[in-house]
Write a protein that holds these residues in place. Structure first.
Motif, short mmCIF file in Angstrom:
data_model
loop_
_atom_site.label_atom_id
_atom_site.label_comp_id
_atom_site.label_asym_id
_atom_site.label_seq_id
_atom_site.Cartn_x
_atom_site.Cartn_y
_atom_site.Cartn_z
N ALA A 113 3.42 0.02 -5.44
CA ALA A 113 2.36 -0.48 -4.56
C ALA A 113 1.19 -1.04 -5.36
N ASP A 114 0.49 -1.99 -4.76
CA ASP A 114 -0.68 -2.59 -5.40
C ASP A 114 -1.87 -1.64 -5.41
N ILE A 115 -2.00 -0.85 -4.33
CA ILE A 115 -3.11 0.09 -4.23
C ILE A 115 -2.62 1.38 -3.60
N ILE A 116 -3.38 2.45 -3.81
CA ILE A 116 -3.12 3.75 -3.18
C ILE A 116 -4.24 4.00 -2.18
N ILE B 291 0.83 -1.20 0.00
CA ILE B 291 0.00 0.00 0.00
C ILE B 291 0.87 1.25 0.00
N ALA B 292 0.52 2.20 -0.87
CA ALA B 292 1.12 3.53 -0.83
C ALA B 292 0.09 4.46 -0.19
N TYR B 293 0.37 4.92 1.01
CA TYR B 293 -0.56 5.81 1.70
C TYR B 293 -0.24 7.25 1.34
N GLN B 294 -1.26 8.00 0.92
CA GLN B 294 -1.11 9.39 0.54
C GLN B 294 -1.48 10.29 1.71
N LEU C 197 -7.68 2.89 -5.94
CA LEU C 197 -7.55 3.85 -4.85
C LEU C 197 -8.66 3.63 -3.83
N TYR C 198 -8.29 3.60 -2.55
CA TYR C 198 -9.26 3.36 -1.47
C TYR C 198 -9.06 4.36 -0.34
N HIS C 199 -10.10 4.50 0.46
CA HIS C 199 -10.02 5.21 1.73
C HIS C 199 -9.62 4.18 2.80
#
Length: 460
Positions: A414-417, A344-347, A441-443
């Motif tokens: 990352a697989d998801i942001i 996961i890439a956390y923004q 992209l997810y919350h």
């Protein structure tokens, strides 16, 4: 560092163009101008420049925190006008507050720019086009009941194929670039989300631990309804009884961040009234920009004797949902979201990391999900360019920042942001599409919801 007035430092010598500011005829009015003692805290060291997104893109000293503070000082002292030539540099500020985090002298630039924006709105005339666009934005987006009916024709626009025609021609961007910027961030509209109506009370699952007010937001409730639904399920699964008043509306972030002072105050009063007498322990919000504004209600309503104390008490109960869950603890089991590792890439949303000083908590929550690993991107704290409605008002600067943000996030592999703010999510999704990238992209609450329910993430 010892405070050195700008005119006694080498700042002007290094930036001689700033000395061209003209003598004052129109300055700040008497209603809460930027405080001189806060201005004098700045020693013009320049540490803020490397973290300022507008300076990075525009490259002009006047479009940096240091340059803007100098202009505030000059206007305060009658050495410059508050006029379009100076106010354009205040408008170029994204309000990301990265400079506040970076400043070694503790300059409270957030308070300075928050005081300056209403001054600009009251005292600087805008062009007809600017007035029309701002009128559209501030009379539509903060009011879900006004915006909802307009989304049905936009749903037809998306499903009919007309959107592909409009975007393929590029005509809208050439003729009306700001409207083109608004169209470009429009997410997929779901008619089911437009029709959802949350009950006013949702009981806790199992033993009730807290009674919590939940804020739905304006943009969040219409464009990111699944995030609100996931948030409600996560909170109730962790022993929270939810109170969701029907009368709640926008939090006031959009007008507050652009100096629309009277509108922000009216919206804040309505929000406070909506929760009055509800006997709640906390008020939880899942949008970073909204949370920052809700915590500022005491400042927004400081001049209102009828609401000043109510606003401070309300703000004291506000918690970002990530902050809240770390404080009270996740008590329900979490299951893997897929077989094997999930990268996961956390923004970091600016109003979460810089405004509310919340950065570790979302990461701590995500790490509680089995088999999750976090990957940090380059320039992780740099603004994505959304900044409330900035990407509609200043699309060129916003687009450059959005492109850079998506490139940096994608380089993590990352697989998801994951993003905890609707504005950031819209901006990132736009530039993922423009770059032809398929990264989901997810919350954070959506991932926790999946993990609580034992469901696997949908295939990309």
């Amino acid at each position: 560092m010892t405070s050195i007035p700008a005119k006694e430092s080498n700042f002007l010598g290094q930036n001689p163009h700033i000395g061209e500011l003209t003598a004052n005829e129109t300055g700040f009015d008497s209603k809460h101008p930027p405080q001189q003692d806060l201005i004098d805290t700045c020693v013009h060291c320049g540490f803020c420049l490397s973290t300022c997104p507008s300076y990075r893109v525009i490259g002009k000293e006047m479009d940096s925190p240091r340059g803007r503070i100098y202009m505030m000082d000059a206007i305060n002292k009658g050495e410059a006008d508050l006029q379009p030539a100076t106010s354009q540099h205040f408008d170029s500020c994204l309000g990301c507050l990265a400079c506040v985090t970076t400043c070694p002298s503790g300059v409270e630039y957030d308070k300075l720019i928050a005081a300056t924006r209403p001054q600009v709105e009251r005292n600087v005339p805008r062009s007809l086009g600017d007035r029309l666009l701002r009128s559209l934005i501030f009379n539509l987006f903060p009011y879900p009941n006004r915006l909802r009916p307009l989304l049905y024709p936009l749903l037809v626009y998306q499903k009919s194929g007309l959107r592909q025609v409009v975007r393929s021609t590029g005509l809208l961007n050439r003729v009306f670039p700001r409207l083109g910027a608004m169209e470009a961030i429009l997410p997929e509209i779901d008619h089911k989300s437009l029709q959802r109506d949350f009950p006013t009370l949702i009981p806790a699952q199992g033993q009730k631990r807290y009674r919590v007010g939940m804020i739905l937001g304006c943009v969040q409730r219409l464009f990111f309804d699944p995030v609100n639904a996931a948030t409600a399920r996560v909170l109730t699964a962790n022993g929270c009884e939810l109170v969701i008043p029907k009368t709640q509306g926008c939090c006031g972030a959009l007008p507050a961040h652009q100096g629309q002072e009277s509108q922000a105050q009216a919206i804040a009063r309505q929000m406070i009234d909506s929760f009055e007498g509800s006997d709640i322990d906390y008020i939880v919000i899942n949008a970073a920009g909204c949370g920052h504004t809700l915590k500022e209600y005491g400042h927004i309503l400081q001049d209102d004797p009828n609401y000043r104390d109510k606003a401070r008490e309300f703000a004291s109960r506000v918690r970002d949902v990530n902050e809240f869950l770390i404080d009270v603890g996740v008590t329900t089991p979490l299951h893997p979201l897929r077989d094997g590792e999930l990268a996961i890439a956390y923004q970091d949303a600016c109003h979460l990391i810089h405004g509310q000083k919340i950065s570790a908590q979302p990461r701590q929550l995500l790490r509680q999900i089995p088999h999750v690993s976090l990957r940090e991107s380059q320039d992780a704290a740099l603004c994505c360019g959304s900044a409330g409605v900035y990407n509609m008002l200043q699309p060129q600067v916003a687009d450059e920042l959005g492109q850079l943000k998506v490139e940096n996030l994608s380089q993590t592999g990352a697989d998801i942001i994951v993003s905890a703010n609707p504005g950031c999510s819209l901006q990132i999704q736009k530039h993922l599409q423009l770059q032809g990238r398929q990264t989901p992209l997810y919350h954070p609450m959506q991932l926790l919801d999946y993990a609580i329910r034992g469901e696997r993430l949908p295939s990309p």
